[in-house]
Scaffold this motif. Structure first.
Motif, mmCIF file in Angstrom:
data_model
loop_
_atom_site.group_PDB
_atom_site.id
_atom_site.type_symbol
_atom_site.label_atom_id
_atom_site.label_comp_id
_atom_site.label_asym_id
_atom_site.label_seq_id
_atom_site.Cartn_x
_atom_site.Cartn_y
_atom_site.Cartn_z
ATOM 1 N N ASP A 22 0.826 -1.210 0.000
ATOM 2 C CA ASP A 22 0.000 0.000 0.000
ATOM 3 C C ASP A 22 0.860 1.260 0.000
ATOM 4 O OD1 ASP A 22 -2.923 -1.047 0.495
ATOM 5 O OD2 ASP A 22 -1.628 -2.185 1.826
ATOM 6 N N ASP A 23 1.958 1.215 0.766
ATOM 7 C CA ASP A 23 2.857 2.370 0.837
ATOM 8 C C ASP A 23 3.454 2.664 -0.536
ATOM 9 O OD1 ASP A 23 4.208 4.457 1.986
ATOM 10 O OD2 ASP A 23 5.458 3.236 3.309
ATOM 11 N N LYS A 24 3.826 1.616 -1.275
ATOM 12 C CA LYS A 24 4.387 1.797 -2.621
ATOM 13 C C LYS A 24 3.357 2.404 -3.574
ATOM 14 C CE LYS A 24 6.697 -1.634 -4.541
ATOM 15 N NZ LYS A 24 7.081 -3.022 -4.830
ATOM 16 N N VAL A 25 2.119 1.923 -3.479
ATOM 17 C CA VAL A 25 1.078 2.413 -4.384
ATOM 18 C C VAL A 25 0.834 3.905 -4.166
ATOM 19 C CG1 VAL A 25 -1.382 2.291 -4.952
ATOM 20 C CG2 VAL A 25 -0.066 0.187 -4.694
ATOM 21 N N VAL A 26 0.639 4.325 -2.906
ATOM 22 C CA VAL A 26 0.326 5.741 -2.660
ATOM 23 C C VAL A 26 1.548 6.625 -2.929
ATOM 24 C CG1 VAL A 26 -1.557 5.278 -1.059
ATOM 25 C CG2 VAL A 26 0.745 5.563 -0.160
ATOM 26 N N THR A 27 2.739 6.091 -2.699
ATOM 27 C CA THR A 27 3.946 6.872 -2.995
ATOM 28 C C THR A 27 4.122 7.035 -4.501
ATOM 29 O OG1 THR A 27 5.012 6.052 -0.987
ATOM 30 C CG2 THR A 27 6.450 6.999 -2.655
ATOM 31 N N PHE A 28 3.929 5.942 -5.229
ATOM 32 C CA PHE A 28 4.112 5.976 -6.684
ATOM 33 C C PHE A 28 3.046 6.846 -7.350
ATOM 34 C CE2 PHE A 28 4.202 4.054 -10.994
ATOM 35 C CZ PHE A 28 5.575 4.127 -11.228
ATOM 36 N N GLN A 29 1.796 6.744 -6.858
ATOM 37 C CA GLN A 29 0.690 7.459 -7.497
ATOM 38 C C GLN A 29 0.555 8.906 -6.994
ATOM 39 O OE1 GLN A 29 -0.897 6.241 -9.983
ATOM 40 N NE2 GLN A 29 -0.417 4.075 -9.862
ATOM 41 N N TRP A 30 0.768 9.110 -5.681
ATOM 42 C CA TRP A 30 0.494 10.423 -5.084
ATOM 43 C C TRP A 30 1.731 11.139 -4.563
ATOM 44 C CZ3 TRP A 30 -4.082 8.658 -1.452
ATOM 45 C CH2 TRP A 30 -5.159 8.253 -2.246
ATOM 46 N N GLY A 31 2.866 10.421 -4.514
ATOM 47 C CA GLY A 31 4.087 11.060 -4.007
ATOM 48 C C GLY A 31 4.093 11.250 -2.507
ATOM 49 N N GLN A 32 3.300 10.468 -1.764
ATOM 50 C CA GLN A 32 3.243 10.615 -0.303
ATOM 51 C C GLN A 32 3.580 9.293 0.386
ATOM 52 O OE1 GLN A 32 2.621 13.305 1.940
ATOM 53 N NE2 GLN A 32 3.396 11.685 3.269
ATOM 54 N N ARG A 33 4.651 9.286 1.191
ATOM 55 C CA ARG A 33 4.995 8.114 1.984
ATOM 56 C C ARG A 33 4.126 8.067 3.229
ATOM 57 N NH1 ARG A 33 10.292 5.920 0.487
ATOM 58 N NH2 ARG A 33 10.351 4.691 2.396
ATOM 59 N N ILE A 34 3.848 6.868 3.711
ATOM 60 C CA ILE A 34 3.194 6.731 5.008
ATOM 61 C C ILE A 34 4.204 7.150 6.070
ATOM 62 C CG2 ILE A 34 2.158 5.120 6.648
ATOM 63 C CD1 ILE A 34 1.209 3.461 4.255
ATOM 64 N N ALA A 35 3.838 8.151 6.863
ATOM 65 C CA ALA A 35 4.812 8.791 7.755
ATOM 66 C C ALA A 35 5.252 7.894 8.912
ATOM 67 C CB ALA A 35 4.226 10.094 8.300
ATOM 68 N N ASN A 36 4.350 7.057 9.423
ATOM 69 C CA ASN A 36 4.704 6.235 10.579
ATOM 70 C C ASN A 36 4.220 4.804 10.364
ATOM 71 O OD1 ASN A 36 5.257 5.101 13.048
ATOM 72 N ND2 ASN A 36 4.234 6.672 14.267
ATOM 73 N N VAL A 37 5.065 4.020 9.710
ATOM 74 C CA VAL A 37 4.758 2.603 9.473
ATOM 75 C C VAL A 37 5.024 1.877 10.794
ATOM 76 C CG1 VAL A 37 5.466 0.551 8.218
ATOM 77 C CG2 VAL A 37 5.326 2.737 7.026
ATOM 78 N N TRP A 38 3.957 1.514 11.511
ATOM 79 C CA TRP A 38 4.132 1.043 12.897
ATOM 80 C C TRP A 38 4.083 -0.473 13.032
ATOM 81 C CZ3 TRP A 38 6.000 1.984 17.396
ATOM 82 C CH2 TRP A 38 5.578 1.264 18.515
#
Length: 591
Positions: free
Chosen positions: A27-43
């Motif tokens: 999911d982190d790759k998809v939103v980063t690739f599509q929207w340029g936003q990393r998940i800030a706190n992968v817990w």
């Protein structure tokens, strides 16, 4: 999508919110690739936690939720089962919303269950160590792997085309040679109705057809079966056994047959290399990044070692053959960068020497001596210099090289449970000869024998073994009462190797995390792009090669030394492309 994006971006970018997900990297790759936003706190990743808690089960969200929350009374059905291949954008949003929300509910329930066991204040020490593996090794690796996967590796398409021409030509040549040998059996093929039907009367064998090759081997060549499981097998191992039998016969006919088998195997290998790598890699290049991308699976092997695969590109960077160096040369560093690689030297024997406490092995590493020559000296009872590969003047010491090579084979055999028969075959000797060598080795290095027995006892008593960091490899079959049971035998083969390979994997993973977290890493614009077992490759700007290489090599050495208290040897290379000319002397020479 825009509405969802407007709502979600705020939460994804908020570092104070802990993100809990199943297979969070996807999911982190998809939103980063599509929207340029990393998940800030992968817990917390419930998939990774599931692997840490039990590597021997299915790790999909539905099976794990069913097993641990519903006690096996629910369903394992996932999207594909429920919607039978219907694309998600064809499903009404109100129905799909229920499916999606259900995933979130299941993930949260699984997290609540897992954190009872993965916690730093757990009353049992083994679970506290597992929490360390999860929190300090596996979870930090998600960001590291994501960066590697998103960046990808650029390729040399023109070079790949050249390789394609070369390997296709070699394939055609090997096919012609095979045909010339088979032509001697024309009469027998004509009398074989199956082959005449399969070849449509042409008598031209399709070497990619297991059925046709099987008829050729066992009906035309009249080969005797060498495998009970596959009496008419044509796989590499079976072909090798036929080759060995022909070699032992030592006849002229046998030599011709061996040549045919070699040509046949090379024909098959060329076809595999073309289809899996040479022609395939350029086809899956991403136009947006001009690179090919893979997925690094943190728990690719049950020991904790990485694997590499991808559901879309099918690219596996871990199994690109090292013996065909030309194929790795397809991968290039980006313009303005070089590949800077670090390779742990003898990491698994080093781990073995540390875990066993064997003084002679540890002394070899502390004094910078040749481990296998020291072993040869003790086992063969001759001076150390007589077990070296080269004399002091640089000439080859044939007898010394043989002694050293046998020791290396025995040690690897002990770590990977290769038996006396396999070691004997490697040197064209009997199993008895190899067994005596193994016995003499254990007499010379009793602490290795003691370690093996200790590890096996632990596996039989507890059903698992552990790495130096406390990662578990569960081998429940070691608790079977019948030691002749093939399942016990298989678990027995894995027990010591799981400790050695798993500990080596821990060292590499912690080294990668340390490099990634070093302020210099981003300041120098370094990027890890490839890891294959004991090897790690970064892309480093040409202006910072020396600093990047120092960061890579010194960190790998420091982390390894801190974990096993032995000097680590890390060989550095600088290349324009993977396995290309080593430019280290040009870039890394002392000023």
């Amino acid at each position: 999508e825009e509405e969802w994006k407007a709502v979600m971006l705020h939460y994804l970018a908020n570092g104070s919110l802990k993100c809990i997900n199943h297979n969070i990297k996807f999911d982190d790759k998809v939103v980063t690739f599509q929207w340029g936003q990393r998940i800030a706190n992968v817990w917390w990743d419930t998939n990774i936690a599931g692997w840490v808690l039990n590597e021997n089960e299915k790790h999909g969200l539905k099976p794990m939720y069913n097993k641990y929350i519903l006690n096996g009374e629910g369903s394992d059905e996932d999207f594909g089962d429920l919607f039978e291949g219907i694309p998600c954008n064809y499903i009404p949003i109100d129905i799909f919303a229920i499916y999606g929300a259900n995933d979130g509910f299941k993930t949260w329930a699984l997290y609540q269950f897992q954190k009872k066991y993965l916690r730093e204040d757990h009353p049992r020490a083994d679970y506290r160590k597992l929490y360390h593996v999860f929190r300090d090794i596996e979870m930090p690796l998600i960001d590291v792997c994501m960066d590697m996967e998103l960046r990808g590796v650029e390729i040399r398409e023109d070079y790949a085309k050249e390789l394609s021409v070369k390997f296709n030509a070699e394939m055609a040549e090997k096919e012609k040679l095979c045909d010339e040998y088979v032509a001697k059996f024309d009469k027998f093929i004509e009398e074989n109705p199956t082959l005449m039907r399969l070849t449509k009367g042409t008598k031209k064998i399709n070497y990619n057809s297991p059925h046709q090759v099987s008829c050729l081997f066992y009906d035309i060549f009249k080969l005797k079966s060498v495998s009970r499981k596959e009496p008419r097998g044509t796989g590499d191992k079976i072909v090798q056994q036929h080759r060995n039998k022909a070699k032992k016969a030592g006849t002229k006919k046998g030599e011709e047959f061996i040549q045919f088998l070699d040509n046949y195997q090379r024909y098959k290998e060329c076809g595999k290399l073309l289809g899996t790598y040479i022609d395939k890699i350029p086809e899956v290049k991403c136009a947006k990044t001009n690179a090919v991308h893979t997925t690094y699976n943190q728990y690719g092997a049950k020991t904790g070692r990485f694997s590499s695969s991808d559901t879309v590109t099918k690219i596996n960077l871990q199994n690109i053959p090292s013996h065909e160096k030309s194929i790795r040369k397809i991968f290039r560093a980006r313009d303005g960068y070089k590949f800077v690689g670090g390779d742990f030297s003898q990491i698994e024997p080093r781990v073995l020497s540390y875990v066993s406490g064997d003084e002679a092995m540890q002394e070899a590493y502390r004094e910078g001596k040749d481990l296998y020559a020291i072993m040869g000296s003790k086992v063969y009872g001759v001076p150390y210099e007589d077990c070296r590969e080269f004399y002091p003047d640089g000439t080859v010491n044939a007898e010394g090289k043989h002694r050293r090579t046998t020791m290396k084979s025995v040690l690897l055999g002990i770590m990977y449970e290769r038996g006396a028969k396999a070691i004997g075959e490697q040197f064209d000797k009997s199993a008895e000869w190899a067994q005596k060598l193994i016995d003499d080795f254990y007499k010379s290095f009793p602490k290795i024998q003691q370690l093996r027995l200790k590890v096996e006892k632990m596996a039989e008593e507890y059903g698992y073994v552990t790495t130096i960091q406390g990662r578990k490899r569960r081998l429940p079959e070691m608790q079977l009462p019948d030691h002749d049971d093939y399942r016990y035998q298989e678990a027995h083969r894995q027990s010591l190797n799981a400790v050695i390979q798993g500990s080596s994997a821990d060292i590499m993973k912690l080294a990668m995390i340390a490099i990634y977290n070093d302020p210099q890493y981003k300041a120098l614009d370094c990027h890890m792009v490839i890891t294959v077992h004991d090897e790690l490759i970064m892309e480093v700007p040409e202006d910072h090669i020396k600093e990047g290489a120092d960061l890579l090599v010194n960190t790998m050495k420091r982390v390894g030394h801190s974990l096993i208290d032995l000097p680590m040897s890390v060989d550095a290379e600088v290349n324009d492309y993977w396995y290309g000319e080593n430019l280290a002397d040009e870039y890394l020479e002392e000023e």
